[in-house]
Design an enzyme around this catalytic site. Sequence first.
Site, PDB file in Angstrom:
ATOM      1  N   LEU A  20       0.808  -1.214   0.000  1.00  0.00           N
ATOM      2  CA  LEU A  20       0.000   0.000   0.000  1.00  0.00           C
ATOM      3  C   LEU A  20       0.843   1.267   0.000  1.00  0.00           C
ATOM      4  CD1 LEU A  20      -2.768  -1.051   2.558  1.00  0.00           C
ATOM      5  CD2 LEU A  20      -2.934  -0.993   0.073  1.00  0.00           C
ATOM      6  N   GLY A  21       2.057   1.174   0.530  1.00  0.00           N
ATOM      7  CA  GLY A  21       2.910   2.349   0.575  1.00  0.00           C
ATOM      8  C   GLY A  21       4.074   2.136   1.518  1.00  0.00           C
ATOM      9  N   GLY A  23       7.055   4.411   4.004  1.00  0.00           N
ATOM     10  CA  GLY A  23       7.513   5.683   4.538  1.00  0.00           C
ATOM     11  C   GLY A  23       8.862   5.527   5.202  1.00  0.00           C
ATOM     12  N   MET A  25       9.598   5.064   8.267  1.00  0.00           N
ATOM     13  CA  MET A  25       9.669   4.141   9.397  1.00  0.00           C
ATOM     14  C   MET A  25       9.203   2.729   9.074  1.00  0.00           C
ATOM     15  SD  MET A  25       8.377   6.621  12.480  1.00  0.00           S
ATOM     16  CE  MET A  25       9.168   8.204  12.780  1.00  0.00           C
ATOM     17  N   LYS A  42       1.330  -2.755   9.064  1.00  0.00           N
ATOM     18  CA  LYS A  42       2.483  -1.863   9.059  1.00  0.00           C
ATOM     19  C   LYS A  42       3.690  -2.640   9.564  1.00  0.00           C
ATOM     20  CE  LYS A  42       3.963   2.590  11.009  1.00  0.00           C
ATOM     21  NZ  LYS A  42       3.506   3.738  11.832  1.00  0.00           N
ATOM     22  N   ASP A 136       0.273  14.061  15.355  1.00  0.00           N
ATOM     23  CA  ASP A 136       0.715  14.120  13.958  1.00  0.00           C
ATOM     24  C   ASP A 136      -0.492  14.148  13.023  1.00  0.00           C
ATOM     25  OD1 ASP A 136       2.600  14.356  11.972  1.00  0.00           O
ATOM     26  OD2 ASP A 136       2.956  12.204  11.787  1.00  0.00           O
TER      27      ASP A 136
END
Length: 741
Positions: A20-21, A23, A25, A42, A136
């Site tokens: 999905l993506g 980043g 981290m 994640k 955030d």
Amino acid sequence: MSLRGGDPVEIGGYPLEARLGSGGMGTVFLARTSSGRPVAIKLIHQQFAGDDEFRIRFRQEVAAARRVSGAFTAAVVDAAPEAEQPWMATAYIEGQTLAQRIAADGPLDGAELRRLAIGLAEALRDIHRVGVVHRDLKPSNVVLSPEGPRVIDFGISRAADQQTLTMTGRVIGTPPFMSPEQLQAPRGVGPPSDVFSLGTLLVYSVTGHGPFDADSPYMTAYQVVHEEPSLGAVPTALRVVVESCLDKDPEGRPSADELLVLLRDLPADLGGAGESGAGPGRTRDMITQHHLATPTPAATDGSGKGAAGTLLGRRLRGRWRPVLAAAVAVAAIGGGVAALTVGGTGKSGAAGKADSAAATQGPALPDGFEPWRKSVLGGREDIPDELRCVAREDAVFCGGGSVVATRIDARDGSRVWTANSSGVPMQGMHLVGATDDTVLGYRFAAEDAPQDPPVEVVAVDAVNGRELWSVPSGAQSTAVTGRTQDAVVAGSAVVTVDASNSRFEARDAHSGDVTWRTAFPAGTQCAPVTAGSQLFAMCATNAEVDALEVRHPVLHTVDPASGTLGRPLAVDGPAVPVGVADGSLVLLQEHLEGPALTGYDGVARADPASRKVTYSRLAKTYAGTPGMADGTLYISGQTGLVTAIDPATGRKEWSRQTGVEGASGPAEGEGALYFSSATGRVVALSPRDGTPLWSTDPQADGLTGEQGASSRVTVAGRVVIVAAAGNTLFAFDGQKPPKSG
């Protein structure tokens, strides 16, 4: 986006389908649970796995996400923060992020902008109520799902009452959306910091840029701390609210609850960037601001001071003074303030009076009742299970997990007796039920006693907890009916499936004397189903049961006195029984994609009198947990959306978004329907139109990923008893629910 070379095939037993993506981290993958439910996993980058400080932060993220289970956040399904490469699975939320939406289609306006603002305020309210600060909140952390905006990624969140770490020597966050105090003293930020970030998000949503944008992040940070926001393009009605959010002083900002009230009273059409003027609904805005800033009897904290009025009046004392003067004038001329209601239902007039009357009339509380909360531990404290309960006057009988049954005094939660089970339970098998003198539950064989029956139905004396009798039980109901219920109480008898899964056996619930035995029809396996006062057998062929794919179930009426089966009544399946309406057994037709259940797309009604089955298609496929009350069908979605459906026509009667994810229910009370999740969060809805009457905060650390769960709420007169994760029970007066926040 498809998986790449080097990506794992599965994480924690969840097969991966797509990337999905990624980043700084970690990487997020799309996966599915064994039931076919999509989840987002994640996976933390390997280089951080050995960083002790980072692991602490990730454990905080998991803990924070677990604590938050509102309708506008992503529920945690599973996690392994101590794994060699840590990971966390949350409910997959389909939709663009706010950043993607604005990049593709430009700023929001009108009703879409108002819905976003209210949804984000509700998300912050839920986050803050459980003591978490997100820290955030930015466009890429807001997903625009079909059911409303969802806040994701609690990667730098923390408990509001803890001064936990901020990565040593680093300021973490995104400067255009950070508060002044987060840039200056990041360890000390609280809920007002999130409110500031929400204000910047709303400006971004309506203009496409932030209120403090500059050529460099350093200049942006300087402007956040020292300069006034750029709000010229924000519609006037929204600008007044945004200004309060962007106050440099945290004490000058509204709380999420106060902000939500202000946003709900904005005009339906906010307009877009560059539009100004009072517009429709401006008078209502000013009245609402006067209502919030003026103490009222209903807004006192018990000390005689107007809690909401005093607090908001202090925070907004300078900014609102001209508006308040105008509002007082309007109220004096038109009596506008009198039309407002206090208490959050949003009702006035006859409807509000009717609900008020329903709330003041009804059953009395047991003598000496006080709200209580208890943990009921059975023979194995390592089993994180949930109880289910039934009430008989002042006695509450519960069972599940390592507890065969327990008797609780409804007045104070004290335990009268407990019968334990030392074995490992099957998921979803809880209490069988109770008669006037007997309680029936399940017992599971201990791991060191393989000679014992794997599952037994146990009868316990309701007065003293003494075991009366037990009998081995079959375990095919889940395959046949989709419900884990291998024994049912029918009047003063209990009907079980024998250990060989070949026949029904009926016994007197107290004595255990067998009253009849009935063999299953040849080549089939069956499960008992009760619907009101009627008893049915739901059967399927051995081949379909063995394949765990029952698509052609057959119903038989069962004579409760003799066990005689009626003529077969075929049902188009797969279908699960959910209750009774107008004498007919109501079943929901399952929608499958391959072997995975994706929801329900039809209703079947089996009438034993006419021997007919009638069908209605639903307008769409509804995913979630079904239940029935007073002849109406309800489906509780995983995101907290509750839909009421007429089982006779399949038409939707109403739909209501709640803050209770993964809820089961309903339980019917005096003028209310109760839905509750494994966390113990409860919402009460009006049966008439689904209007929220009140909701409570979570009471236990539970996951919200379970579907198909039986109702966790039991109503005993005015007492509402709730079962939550970890064998937690709590009770309160349904007319005086616990206050949120």
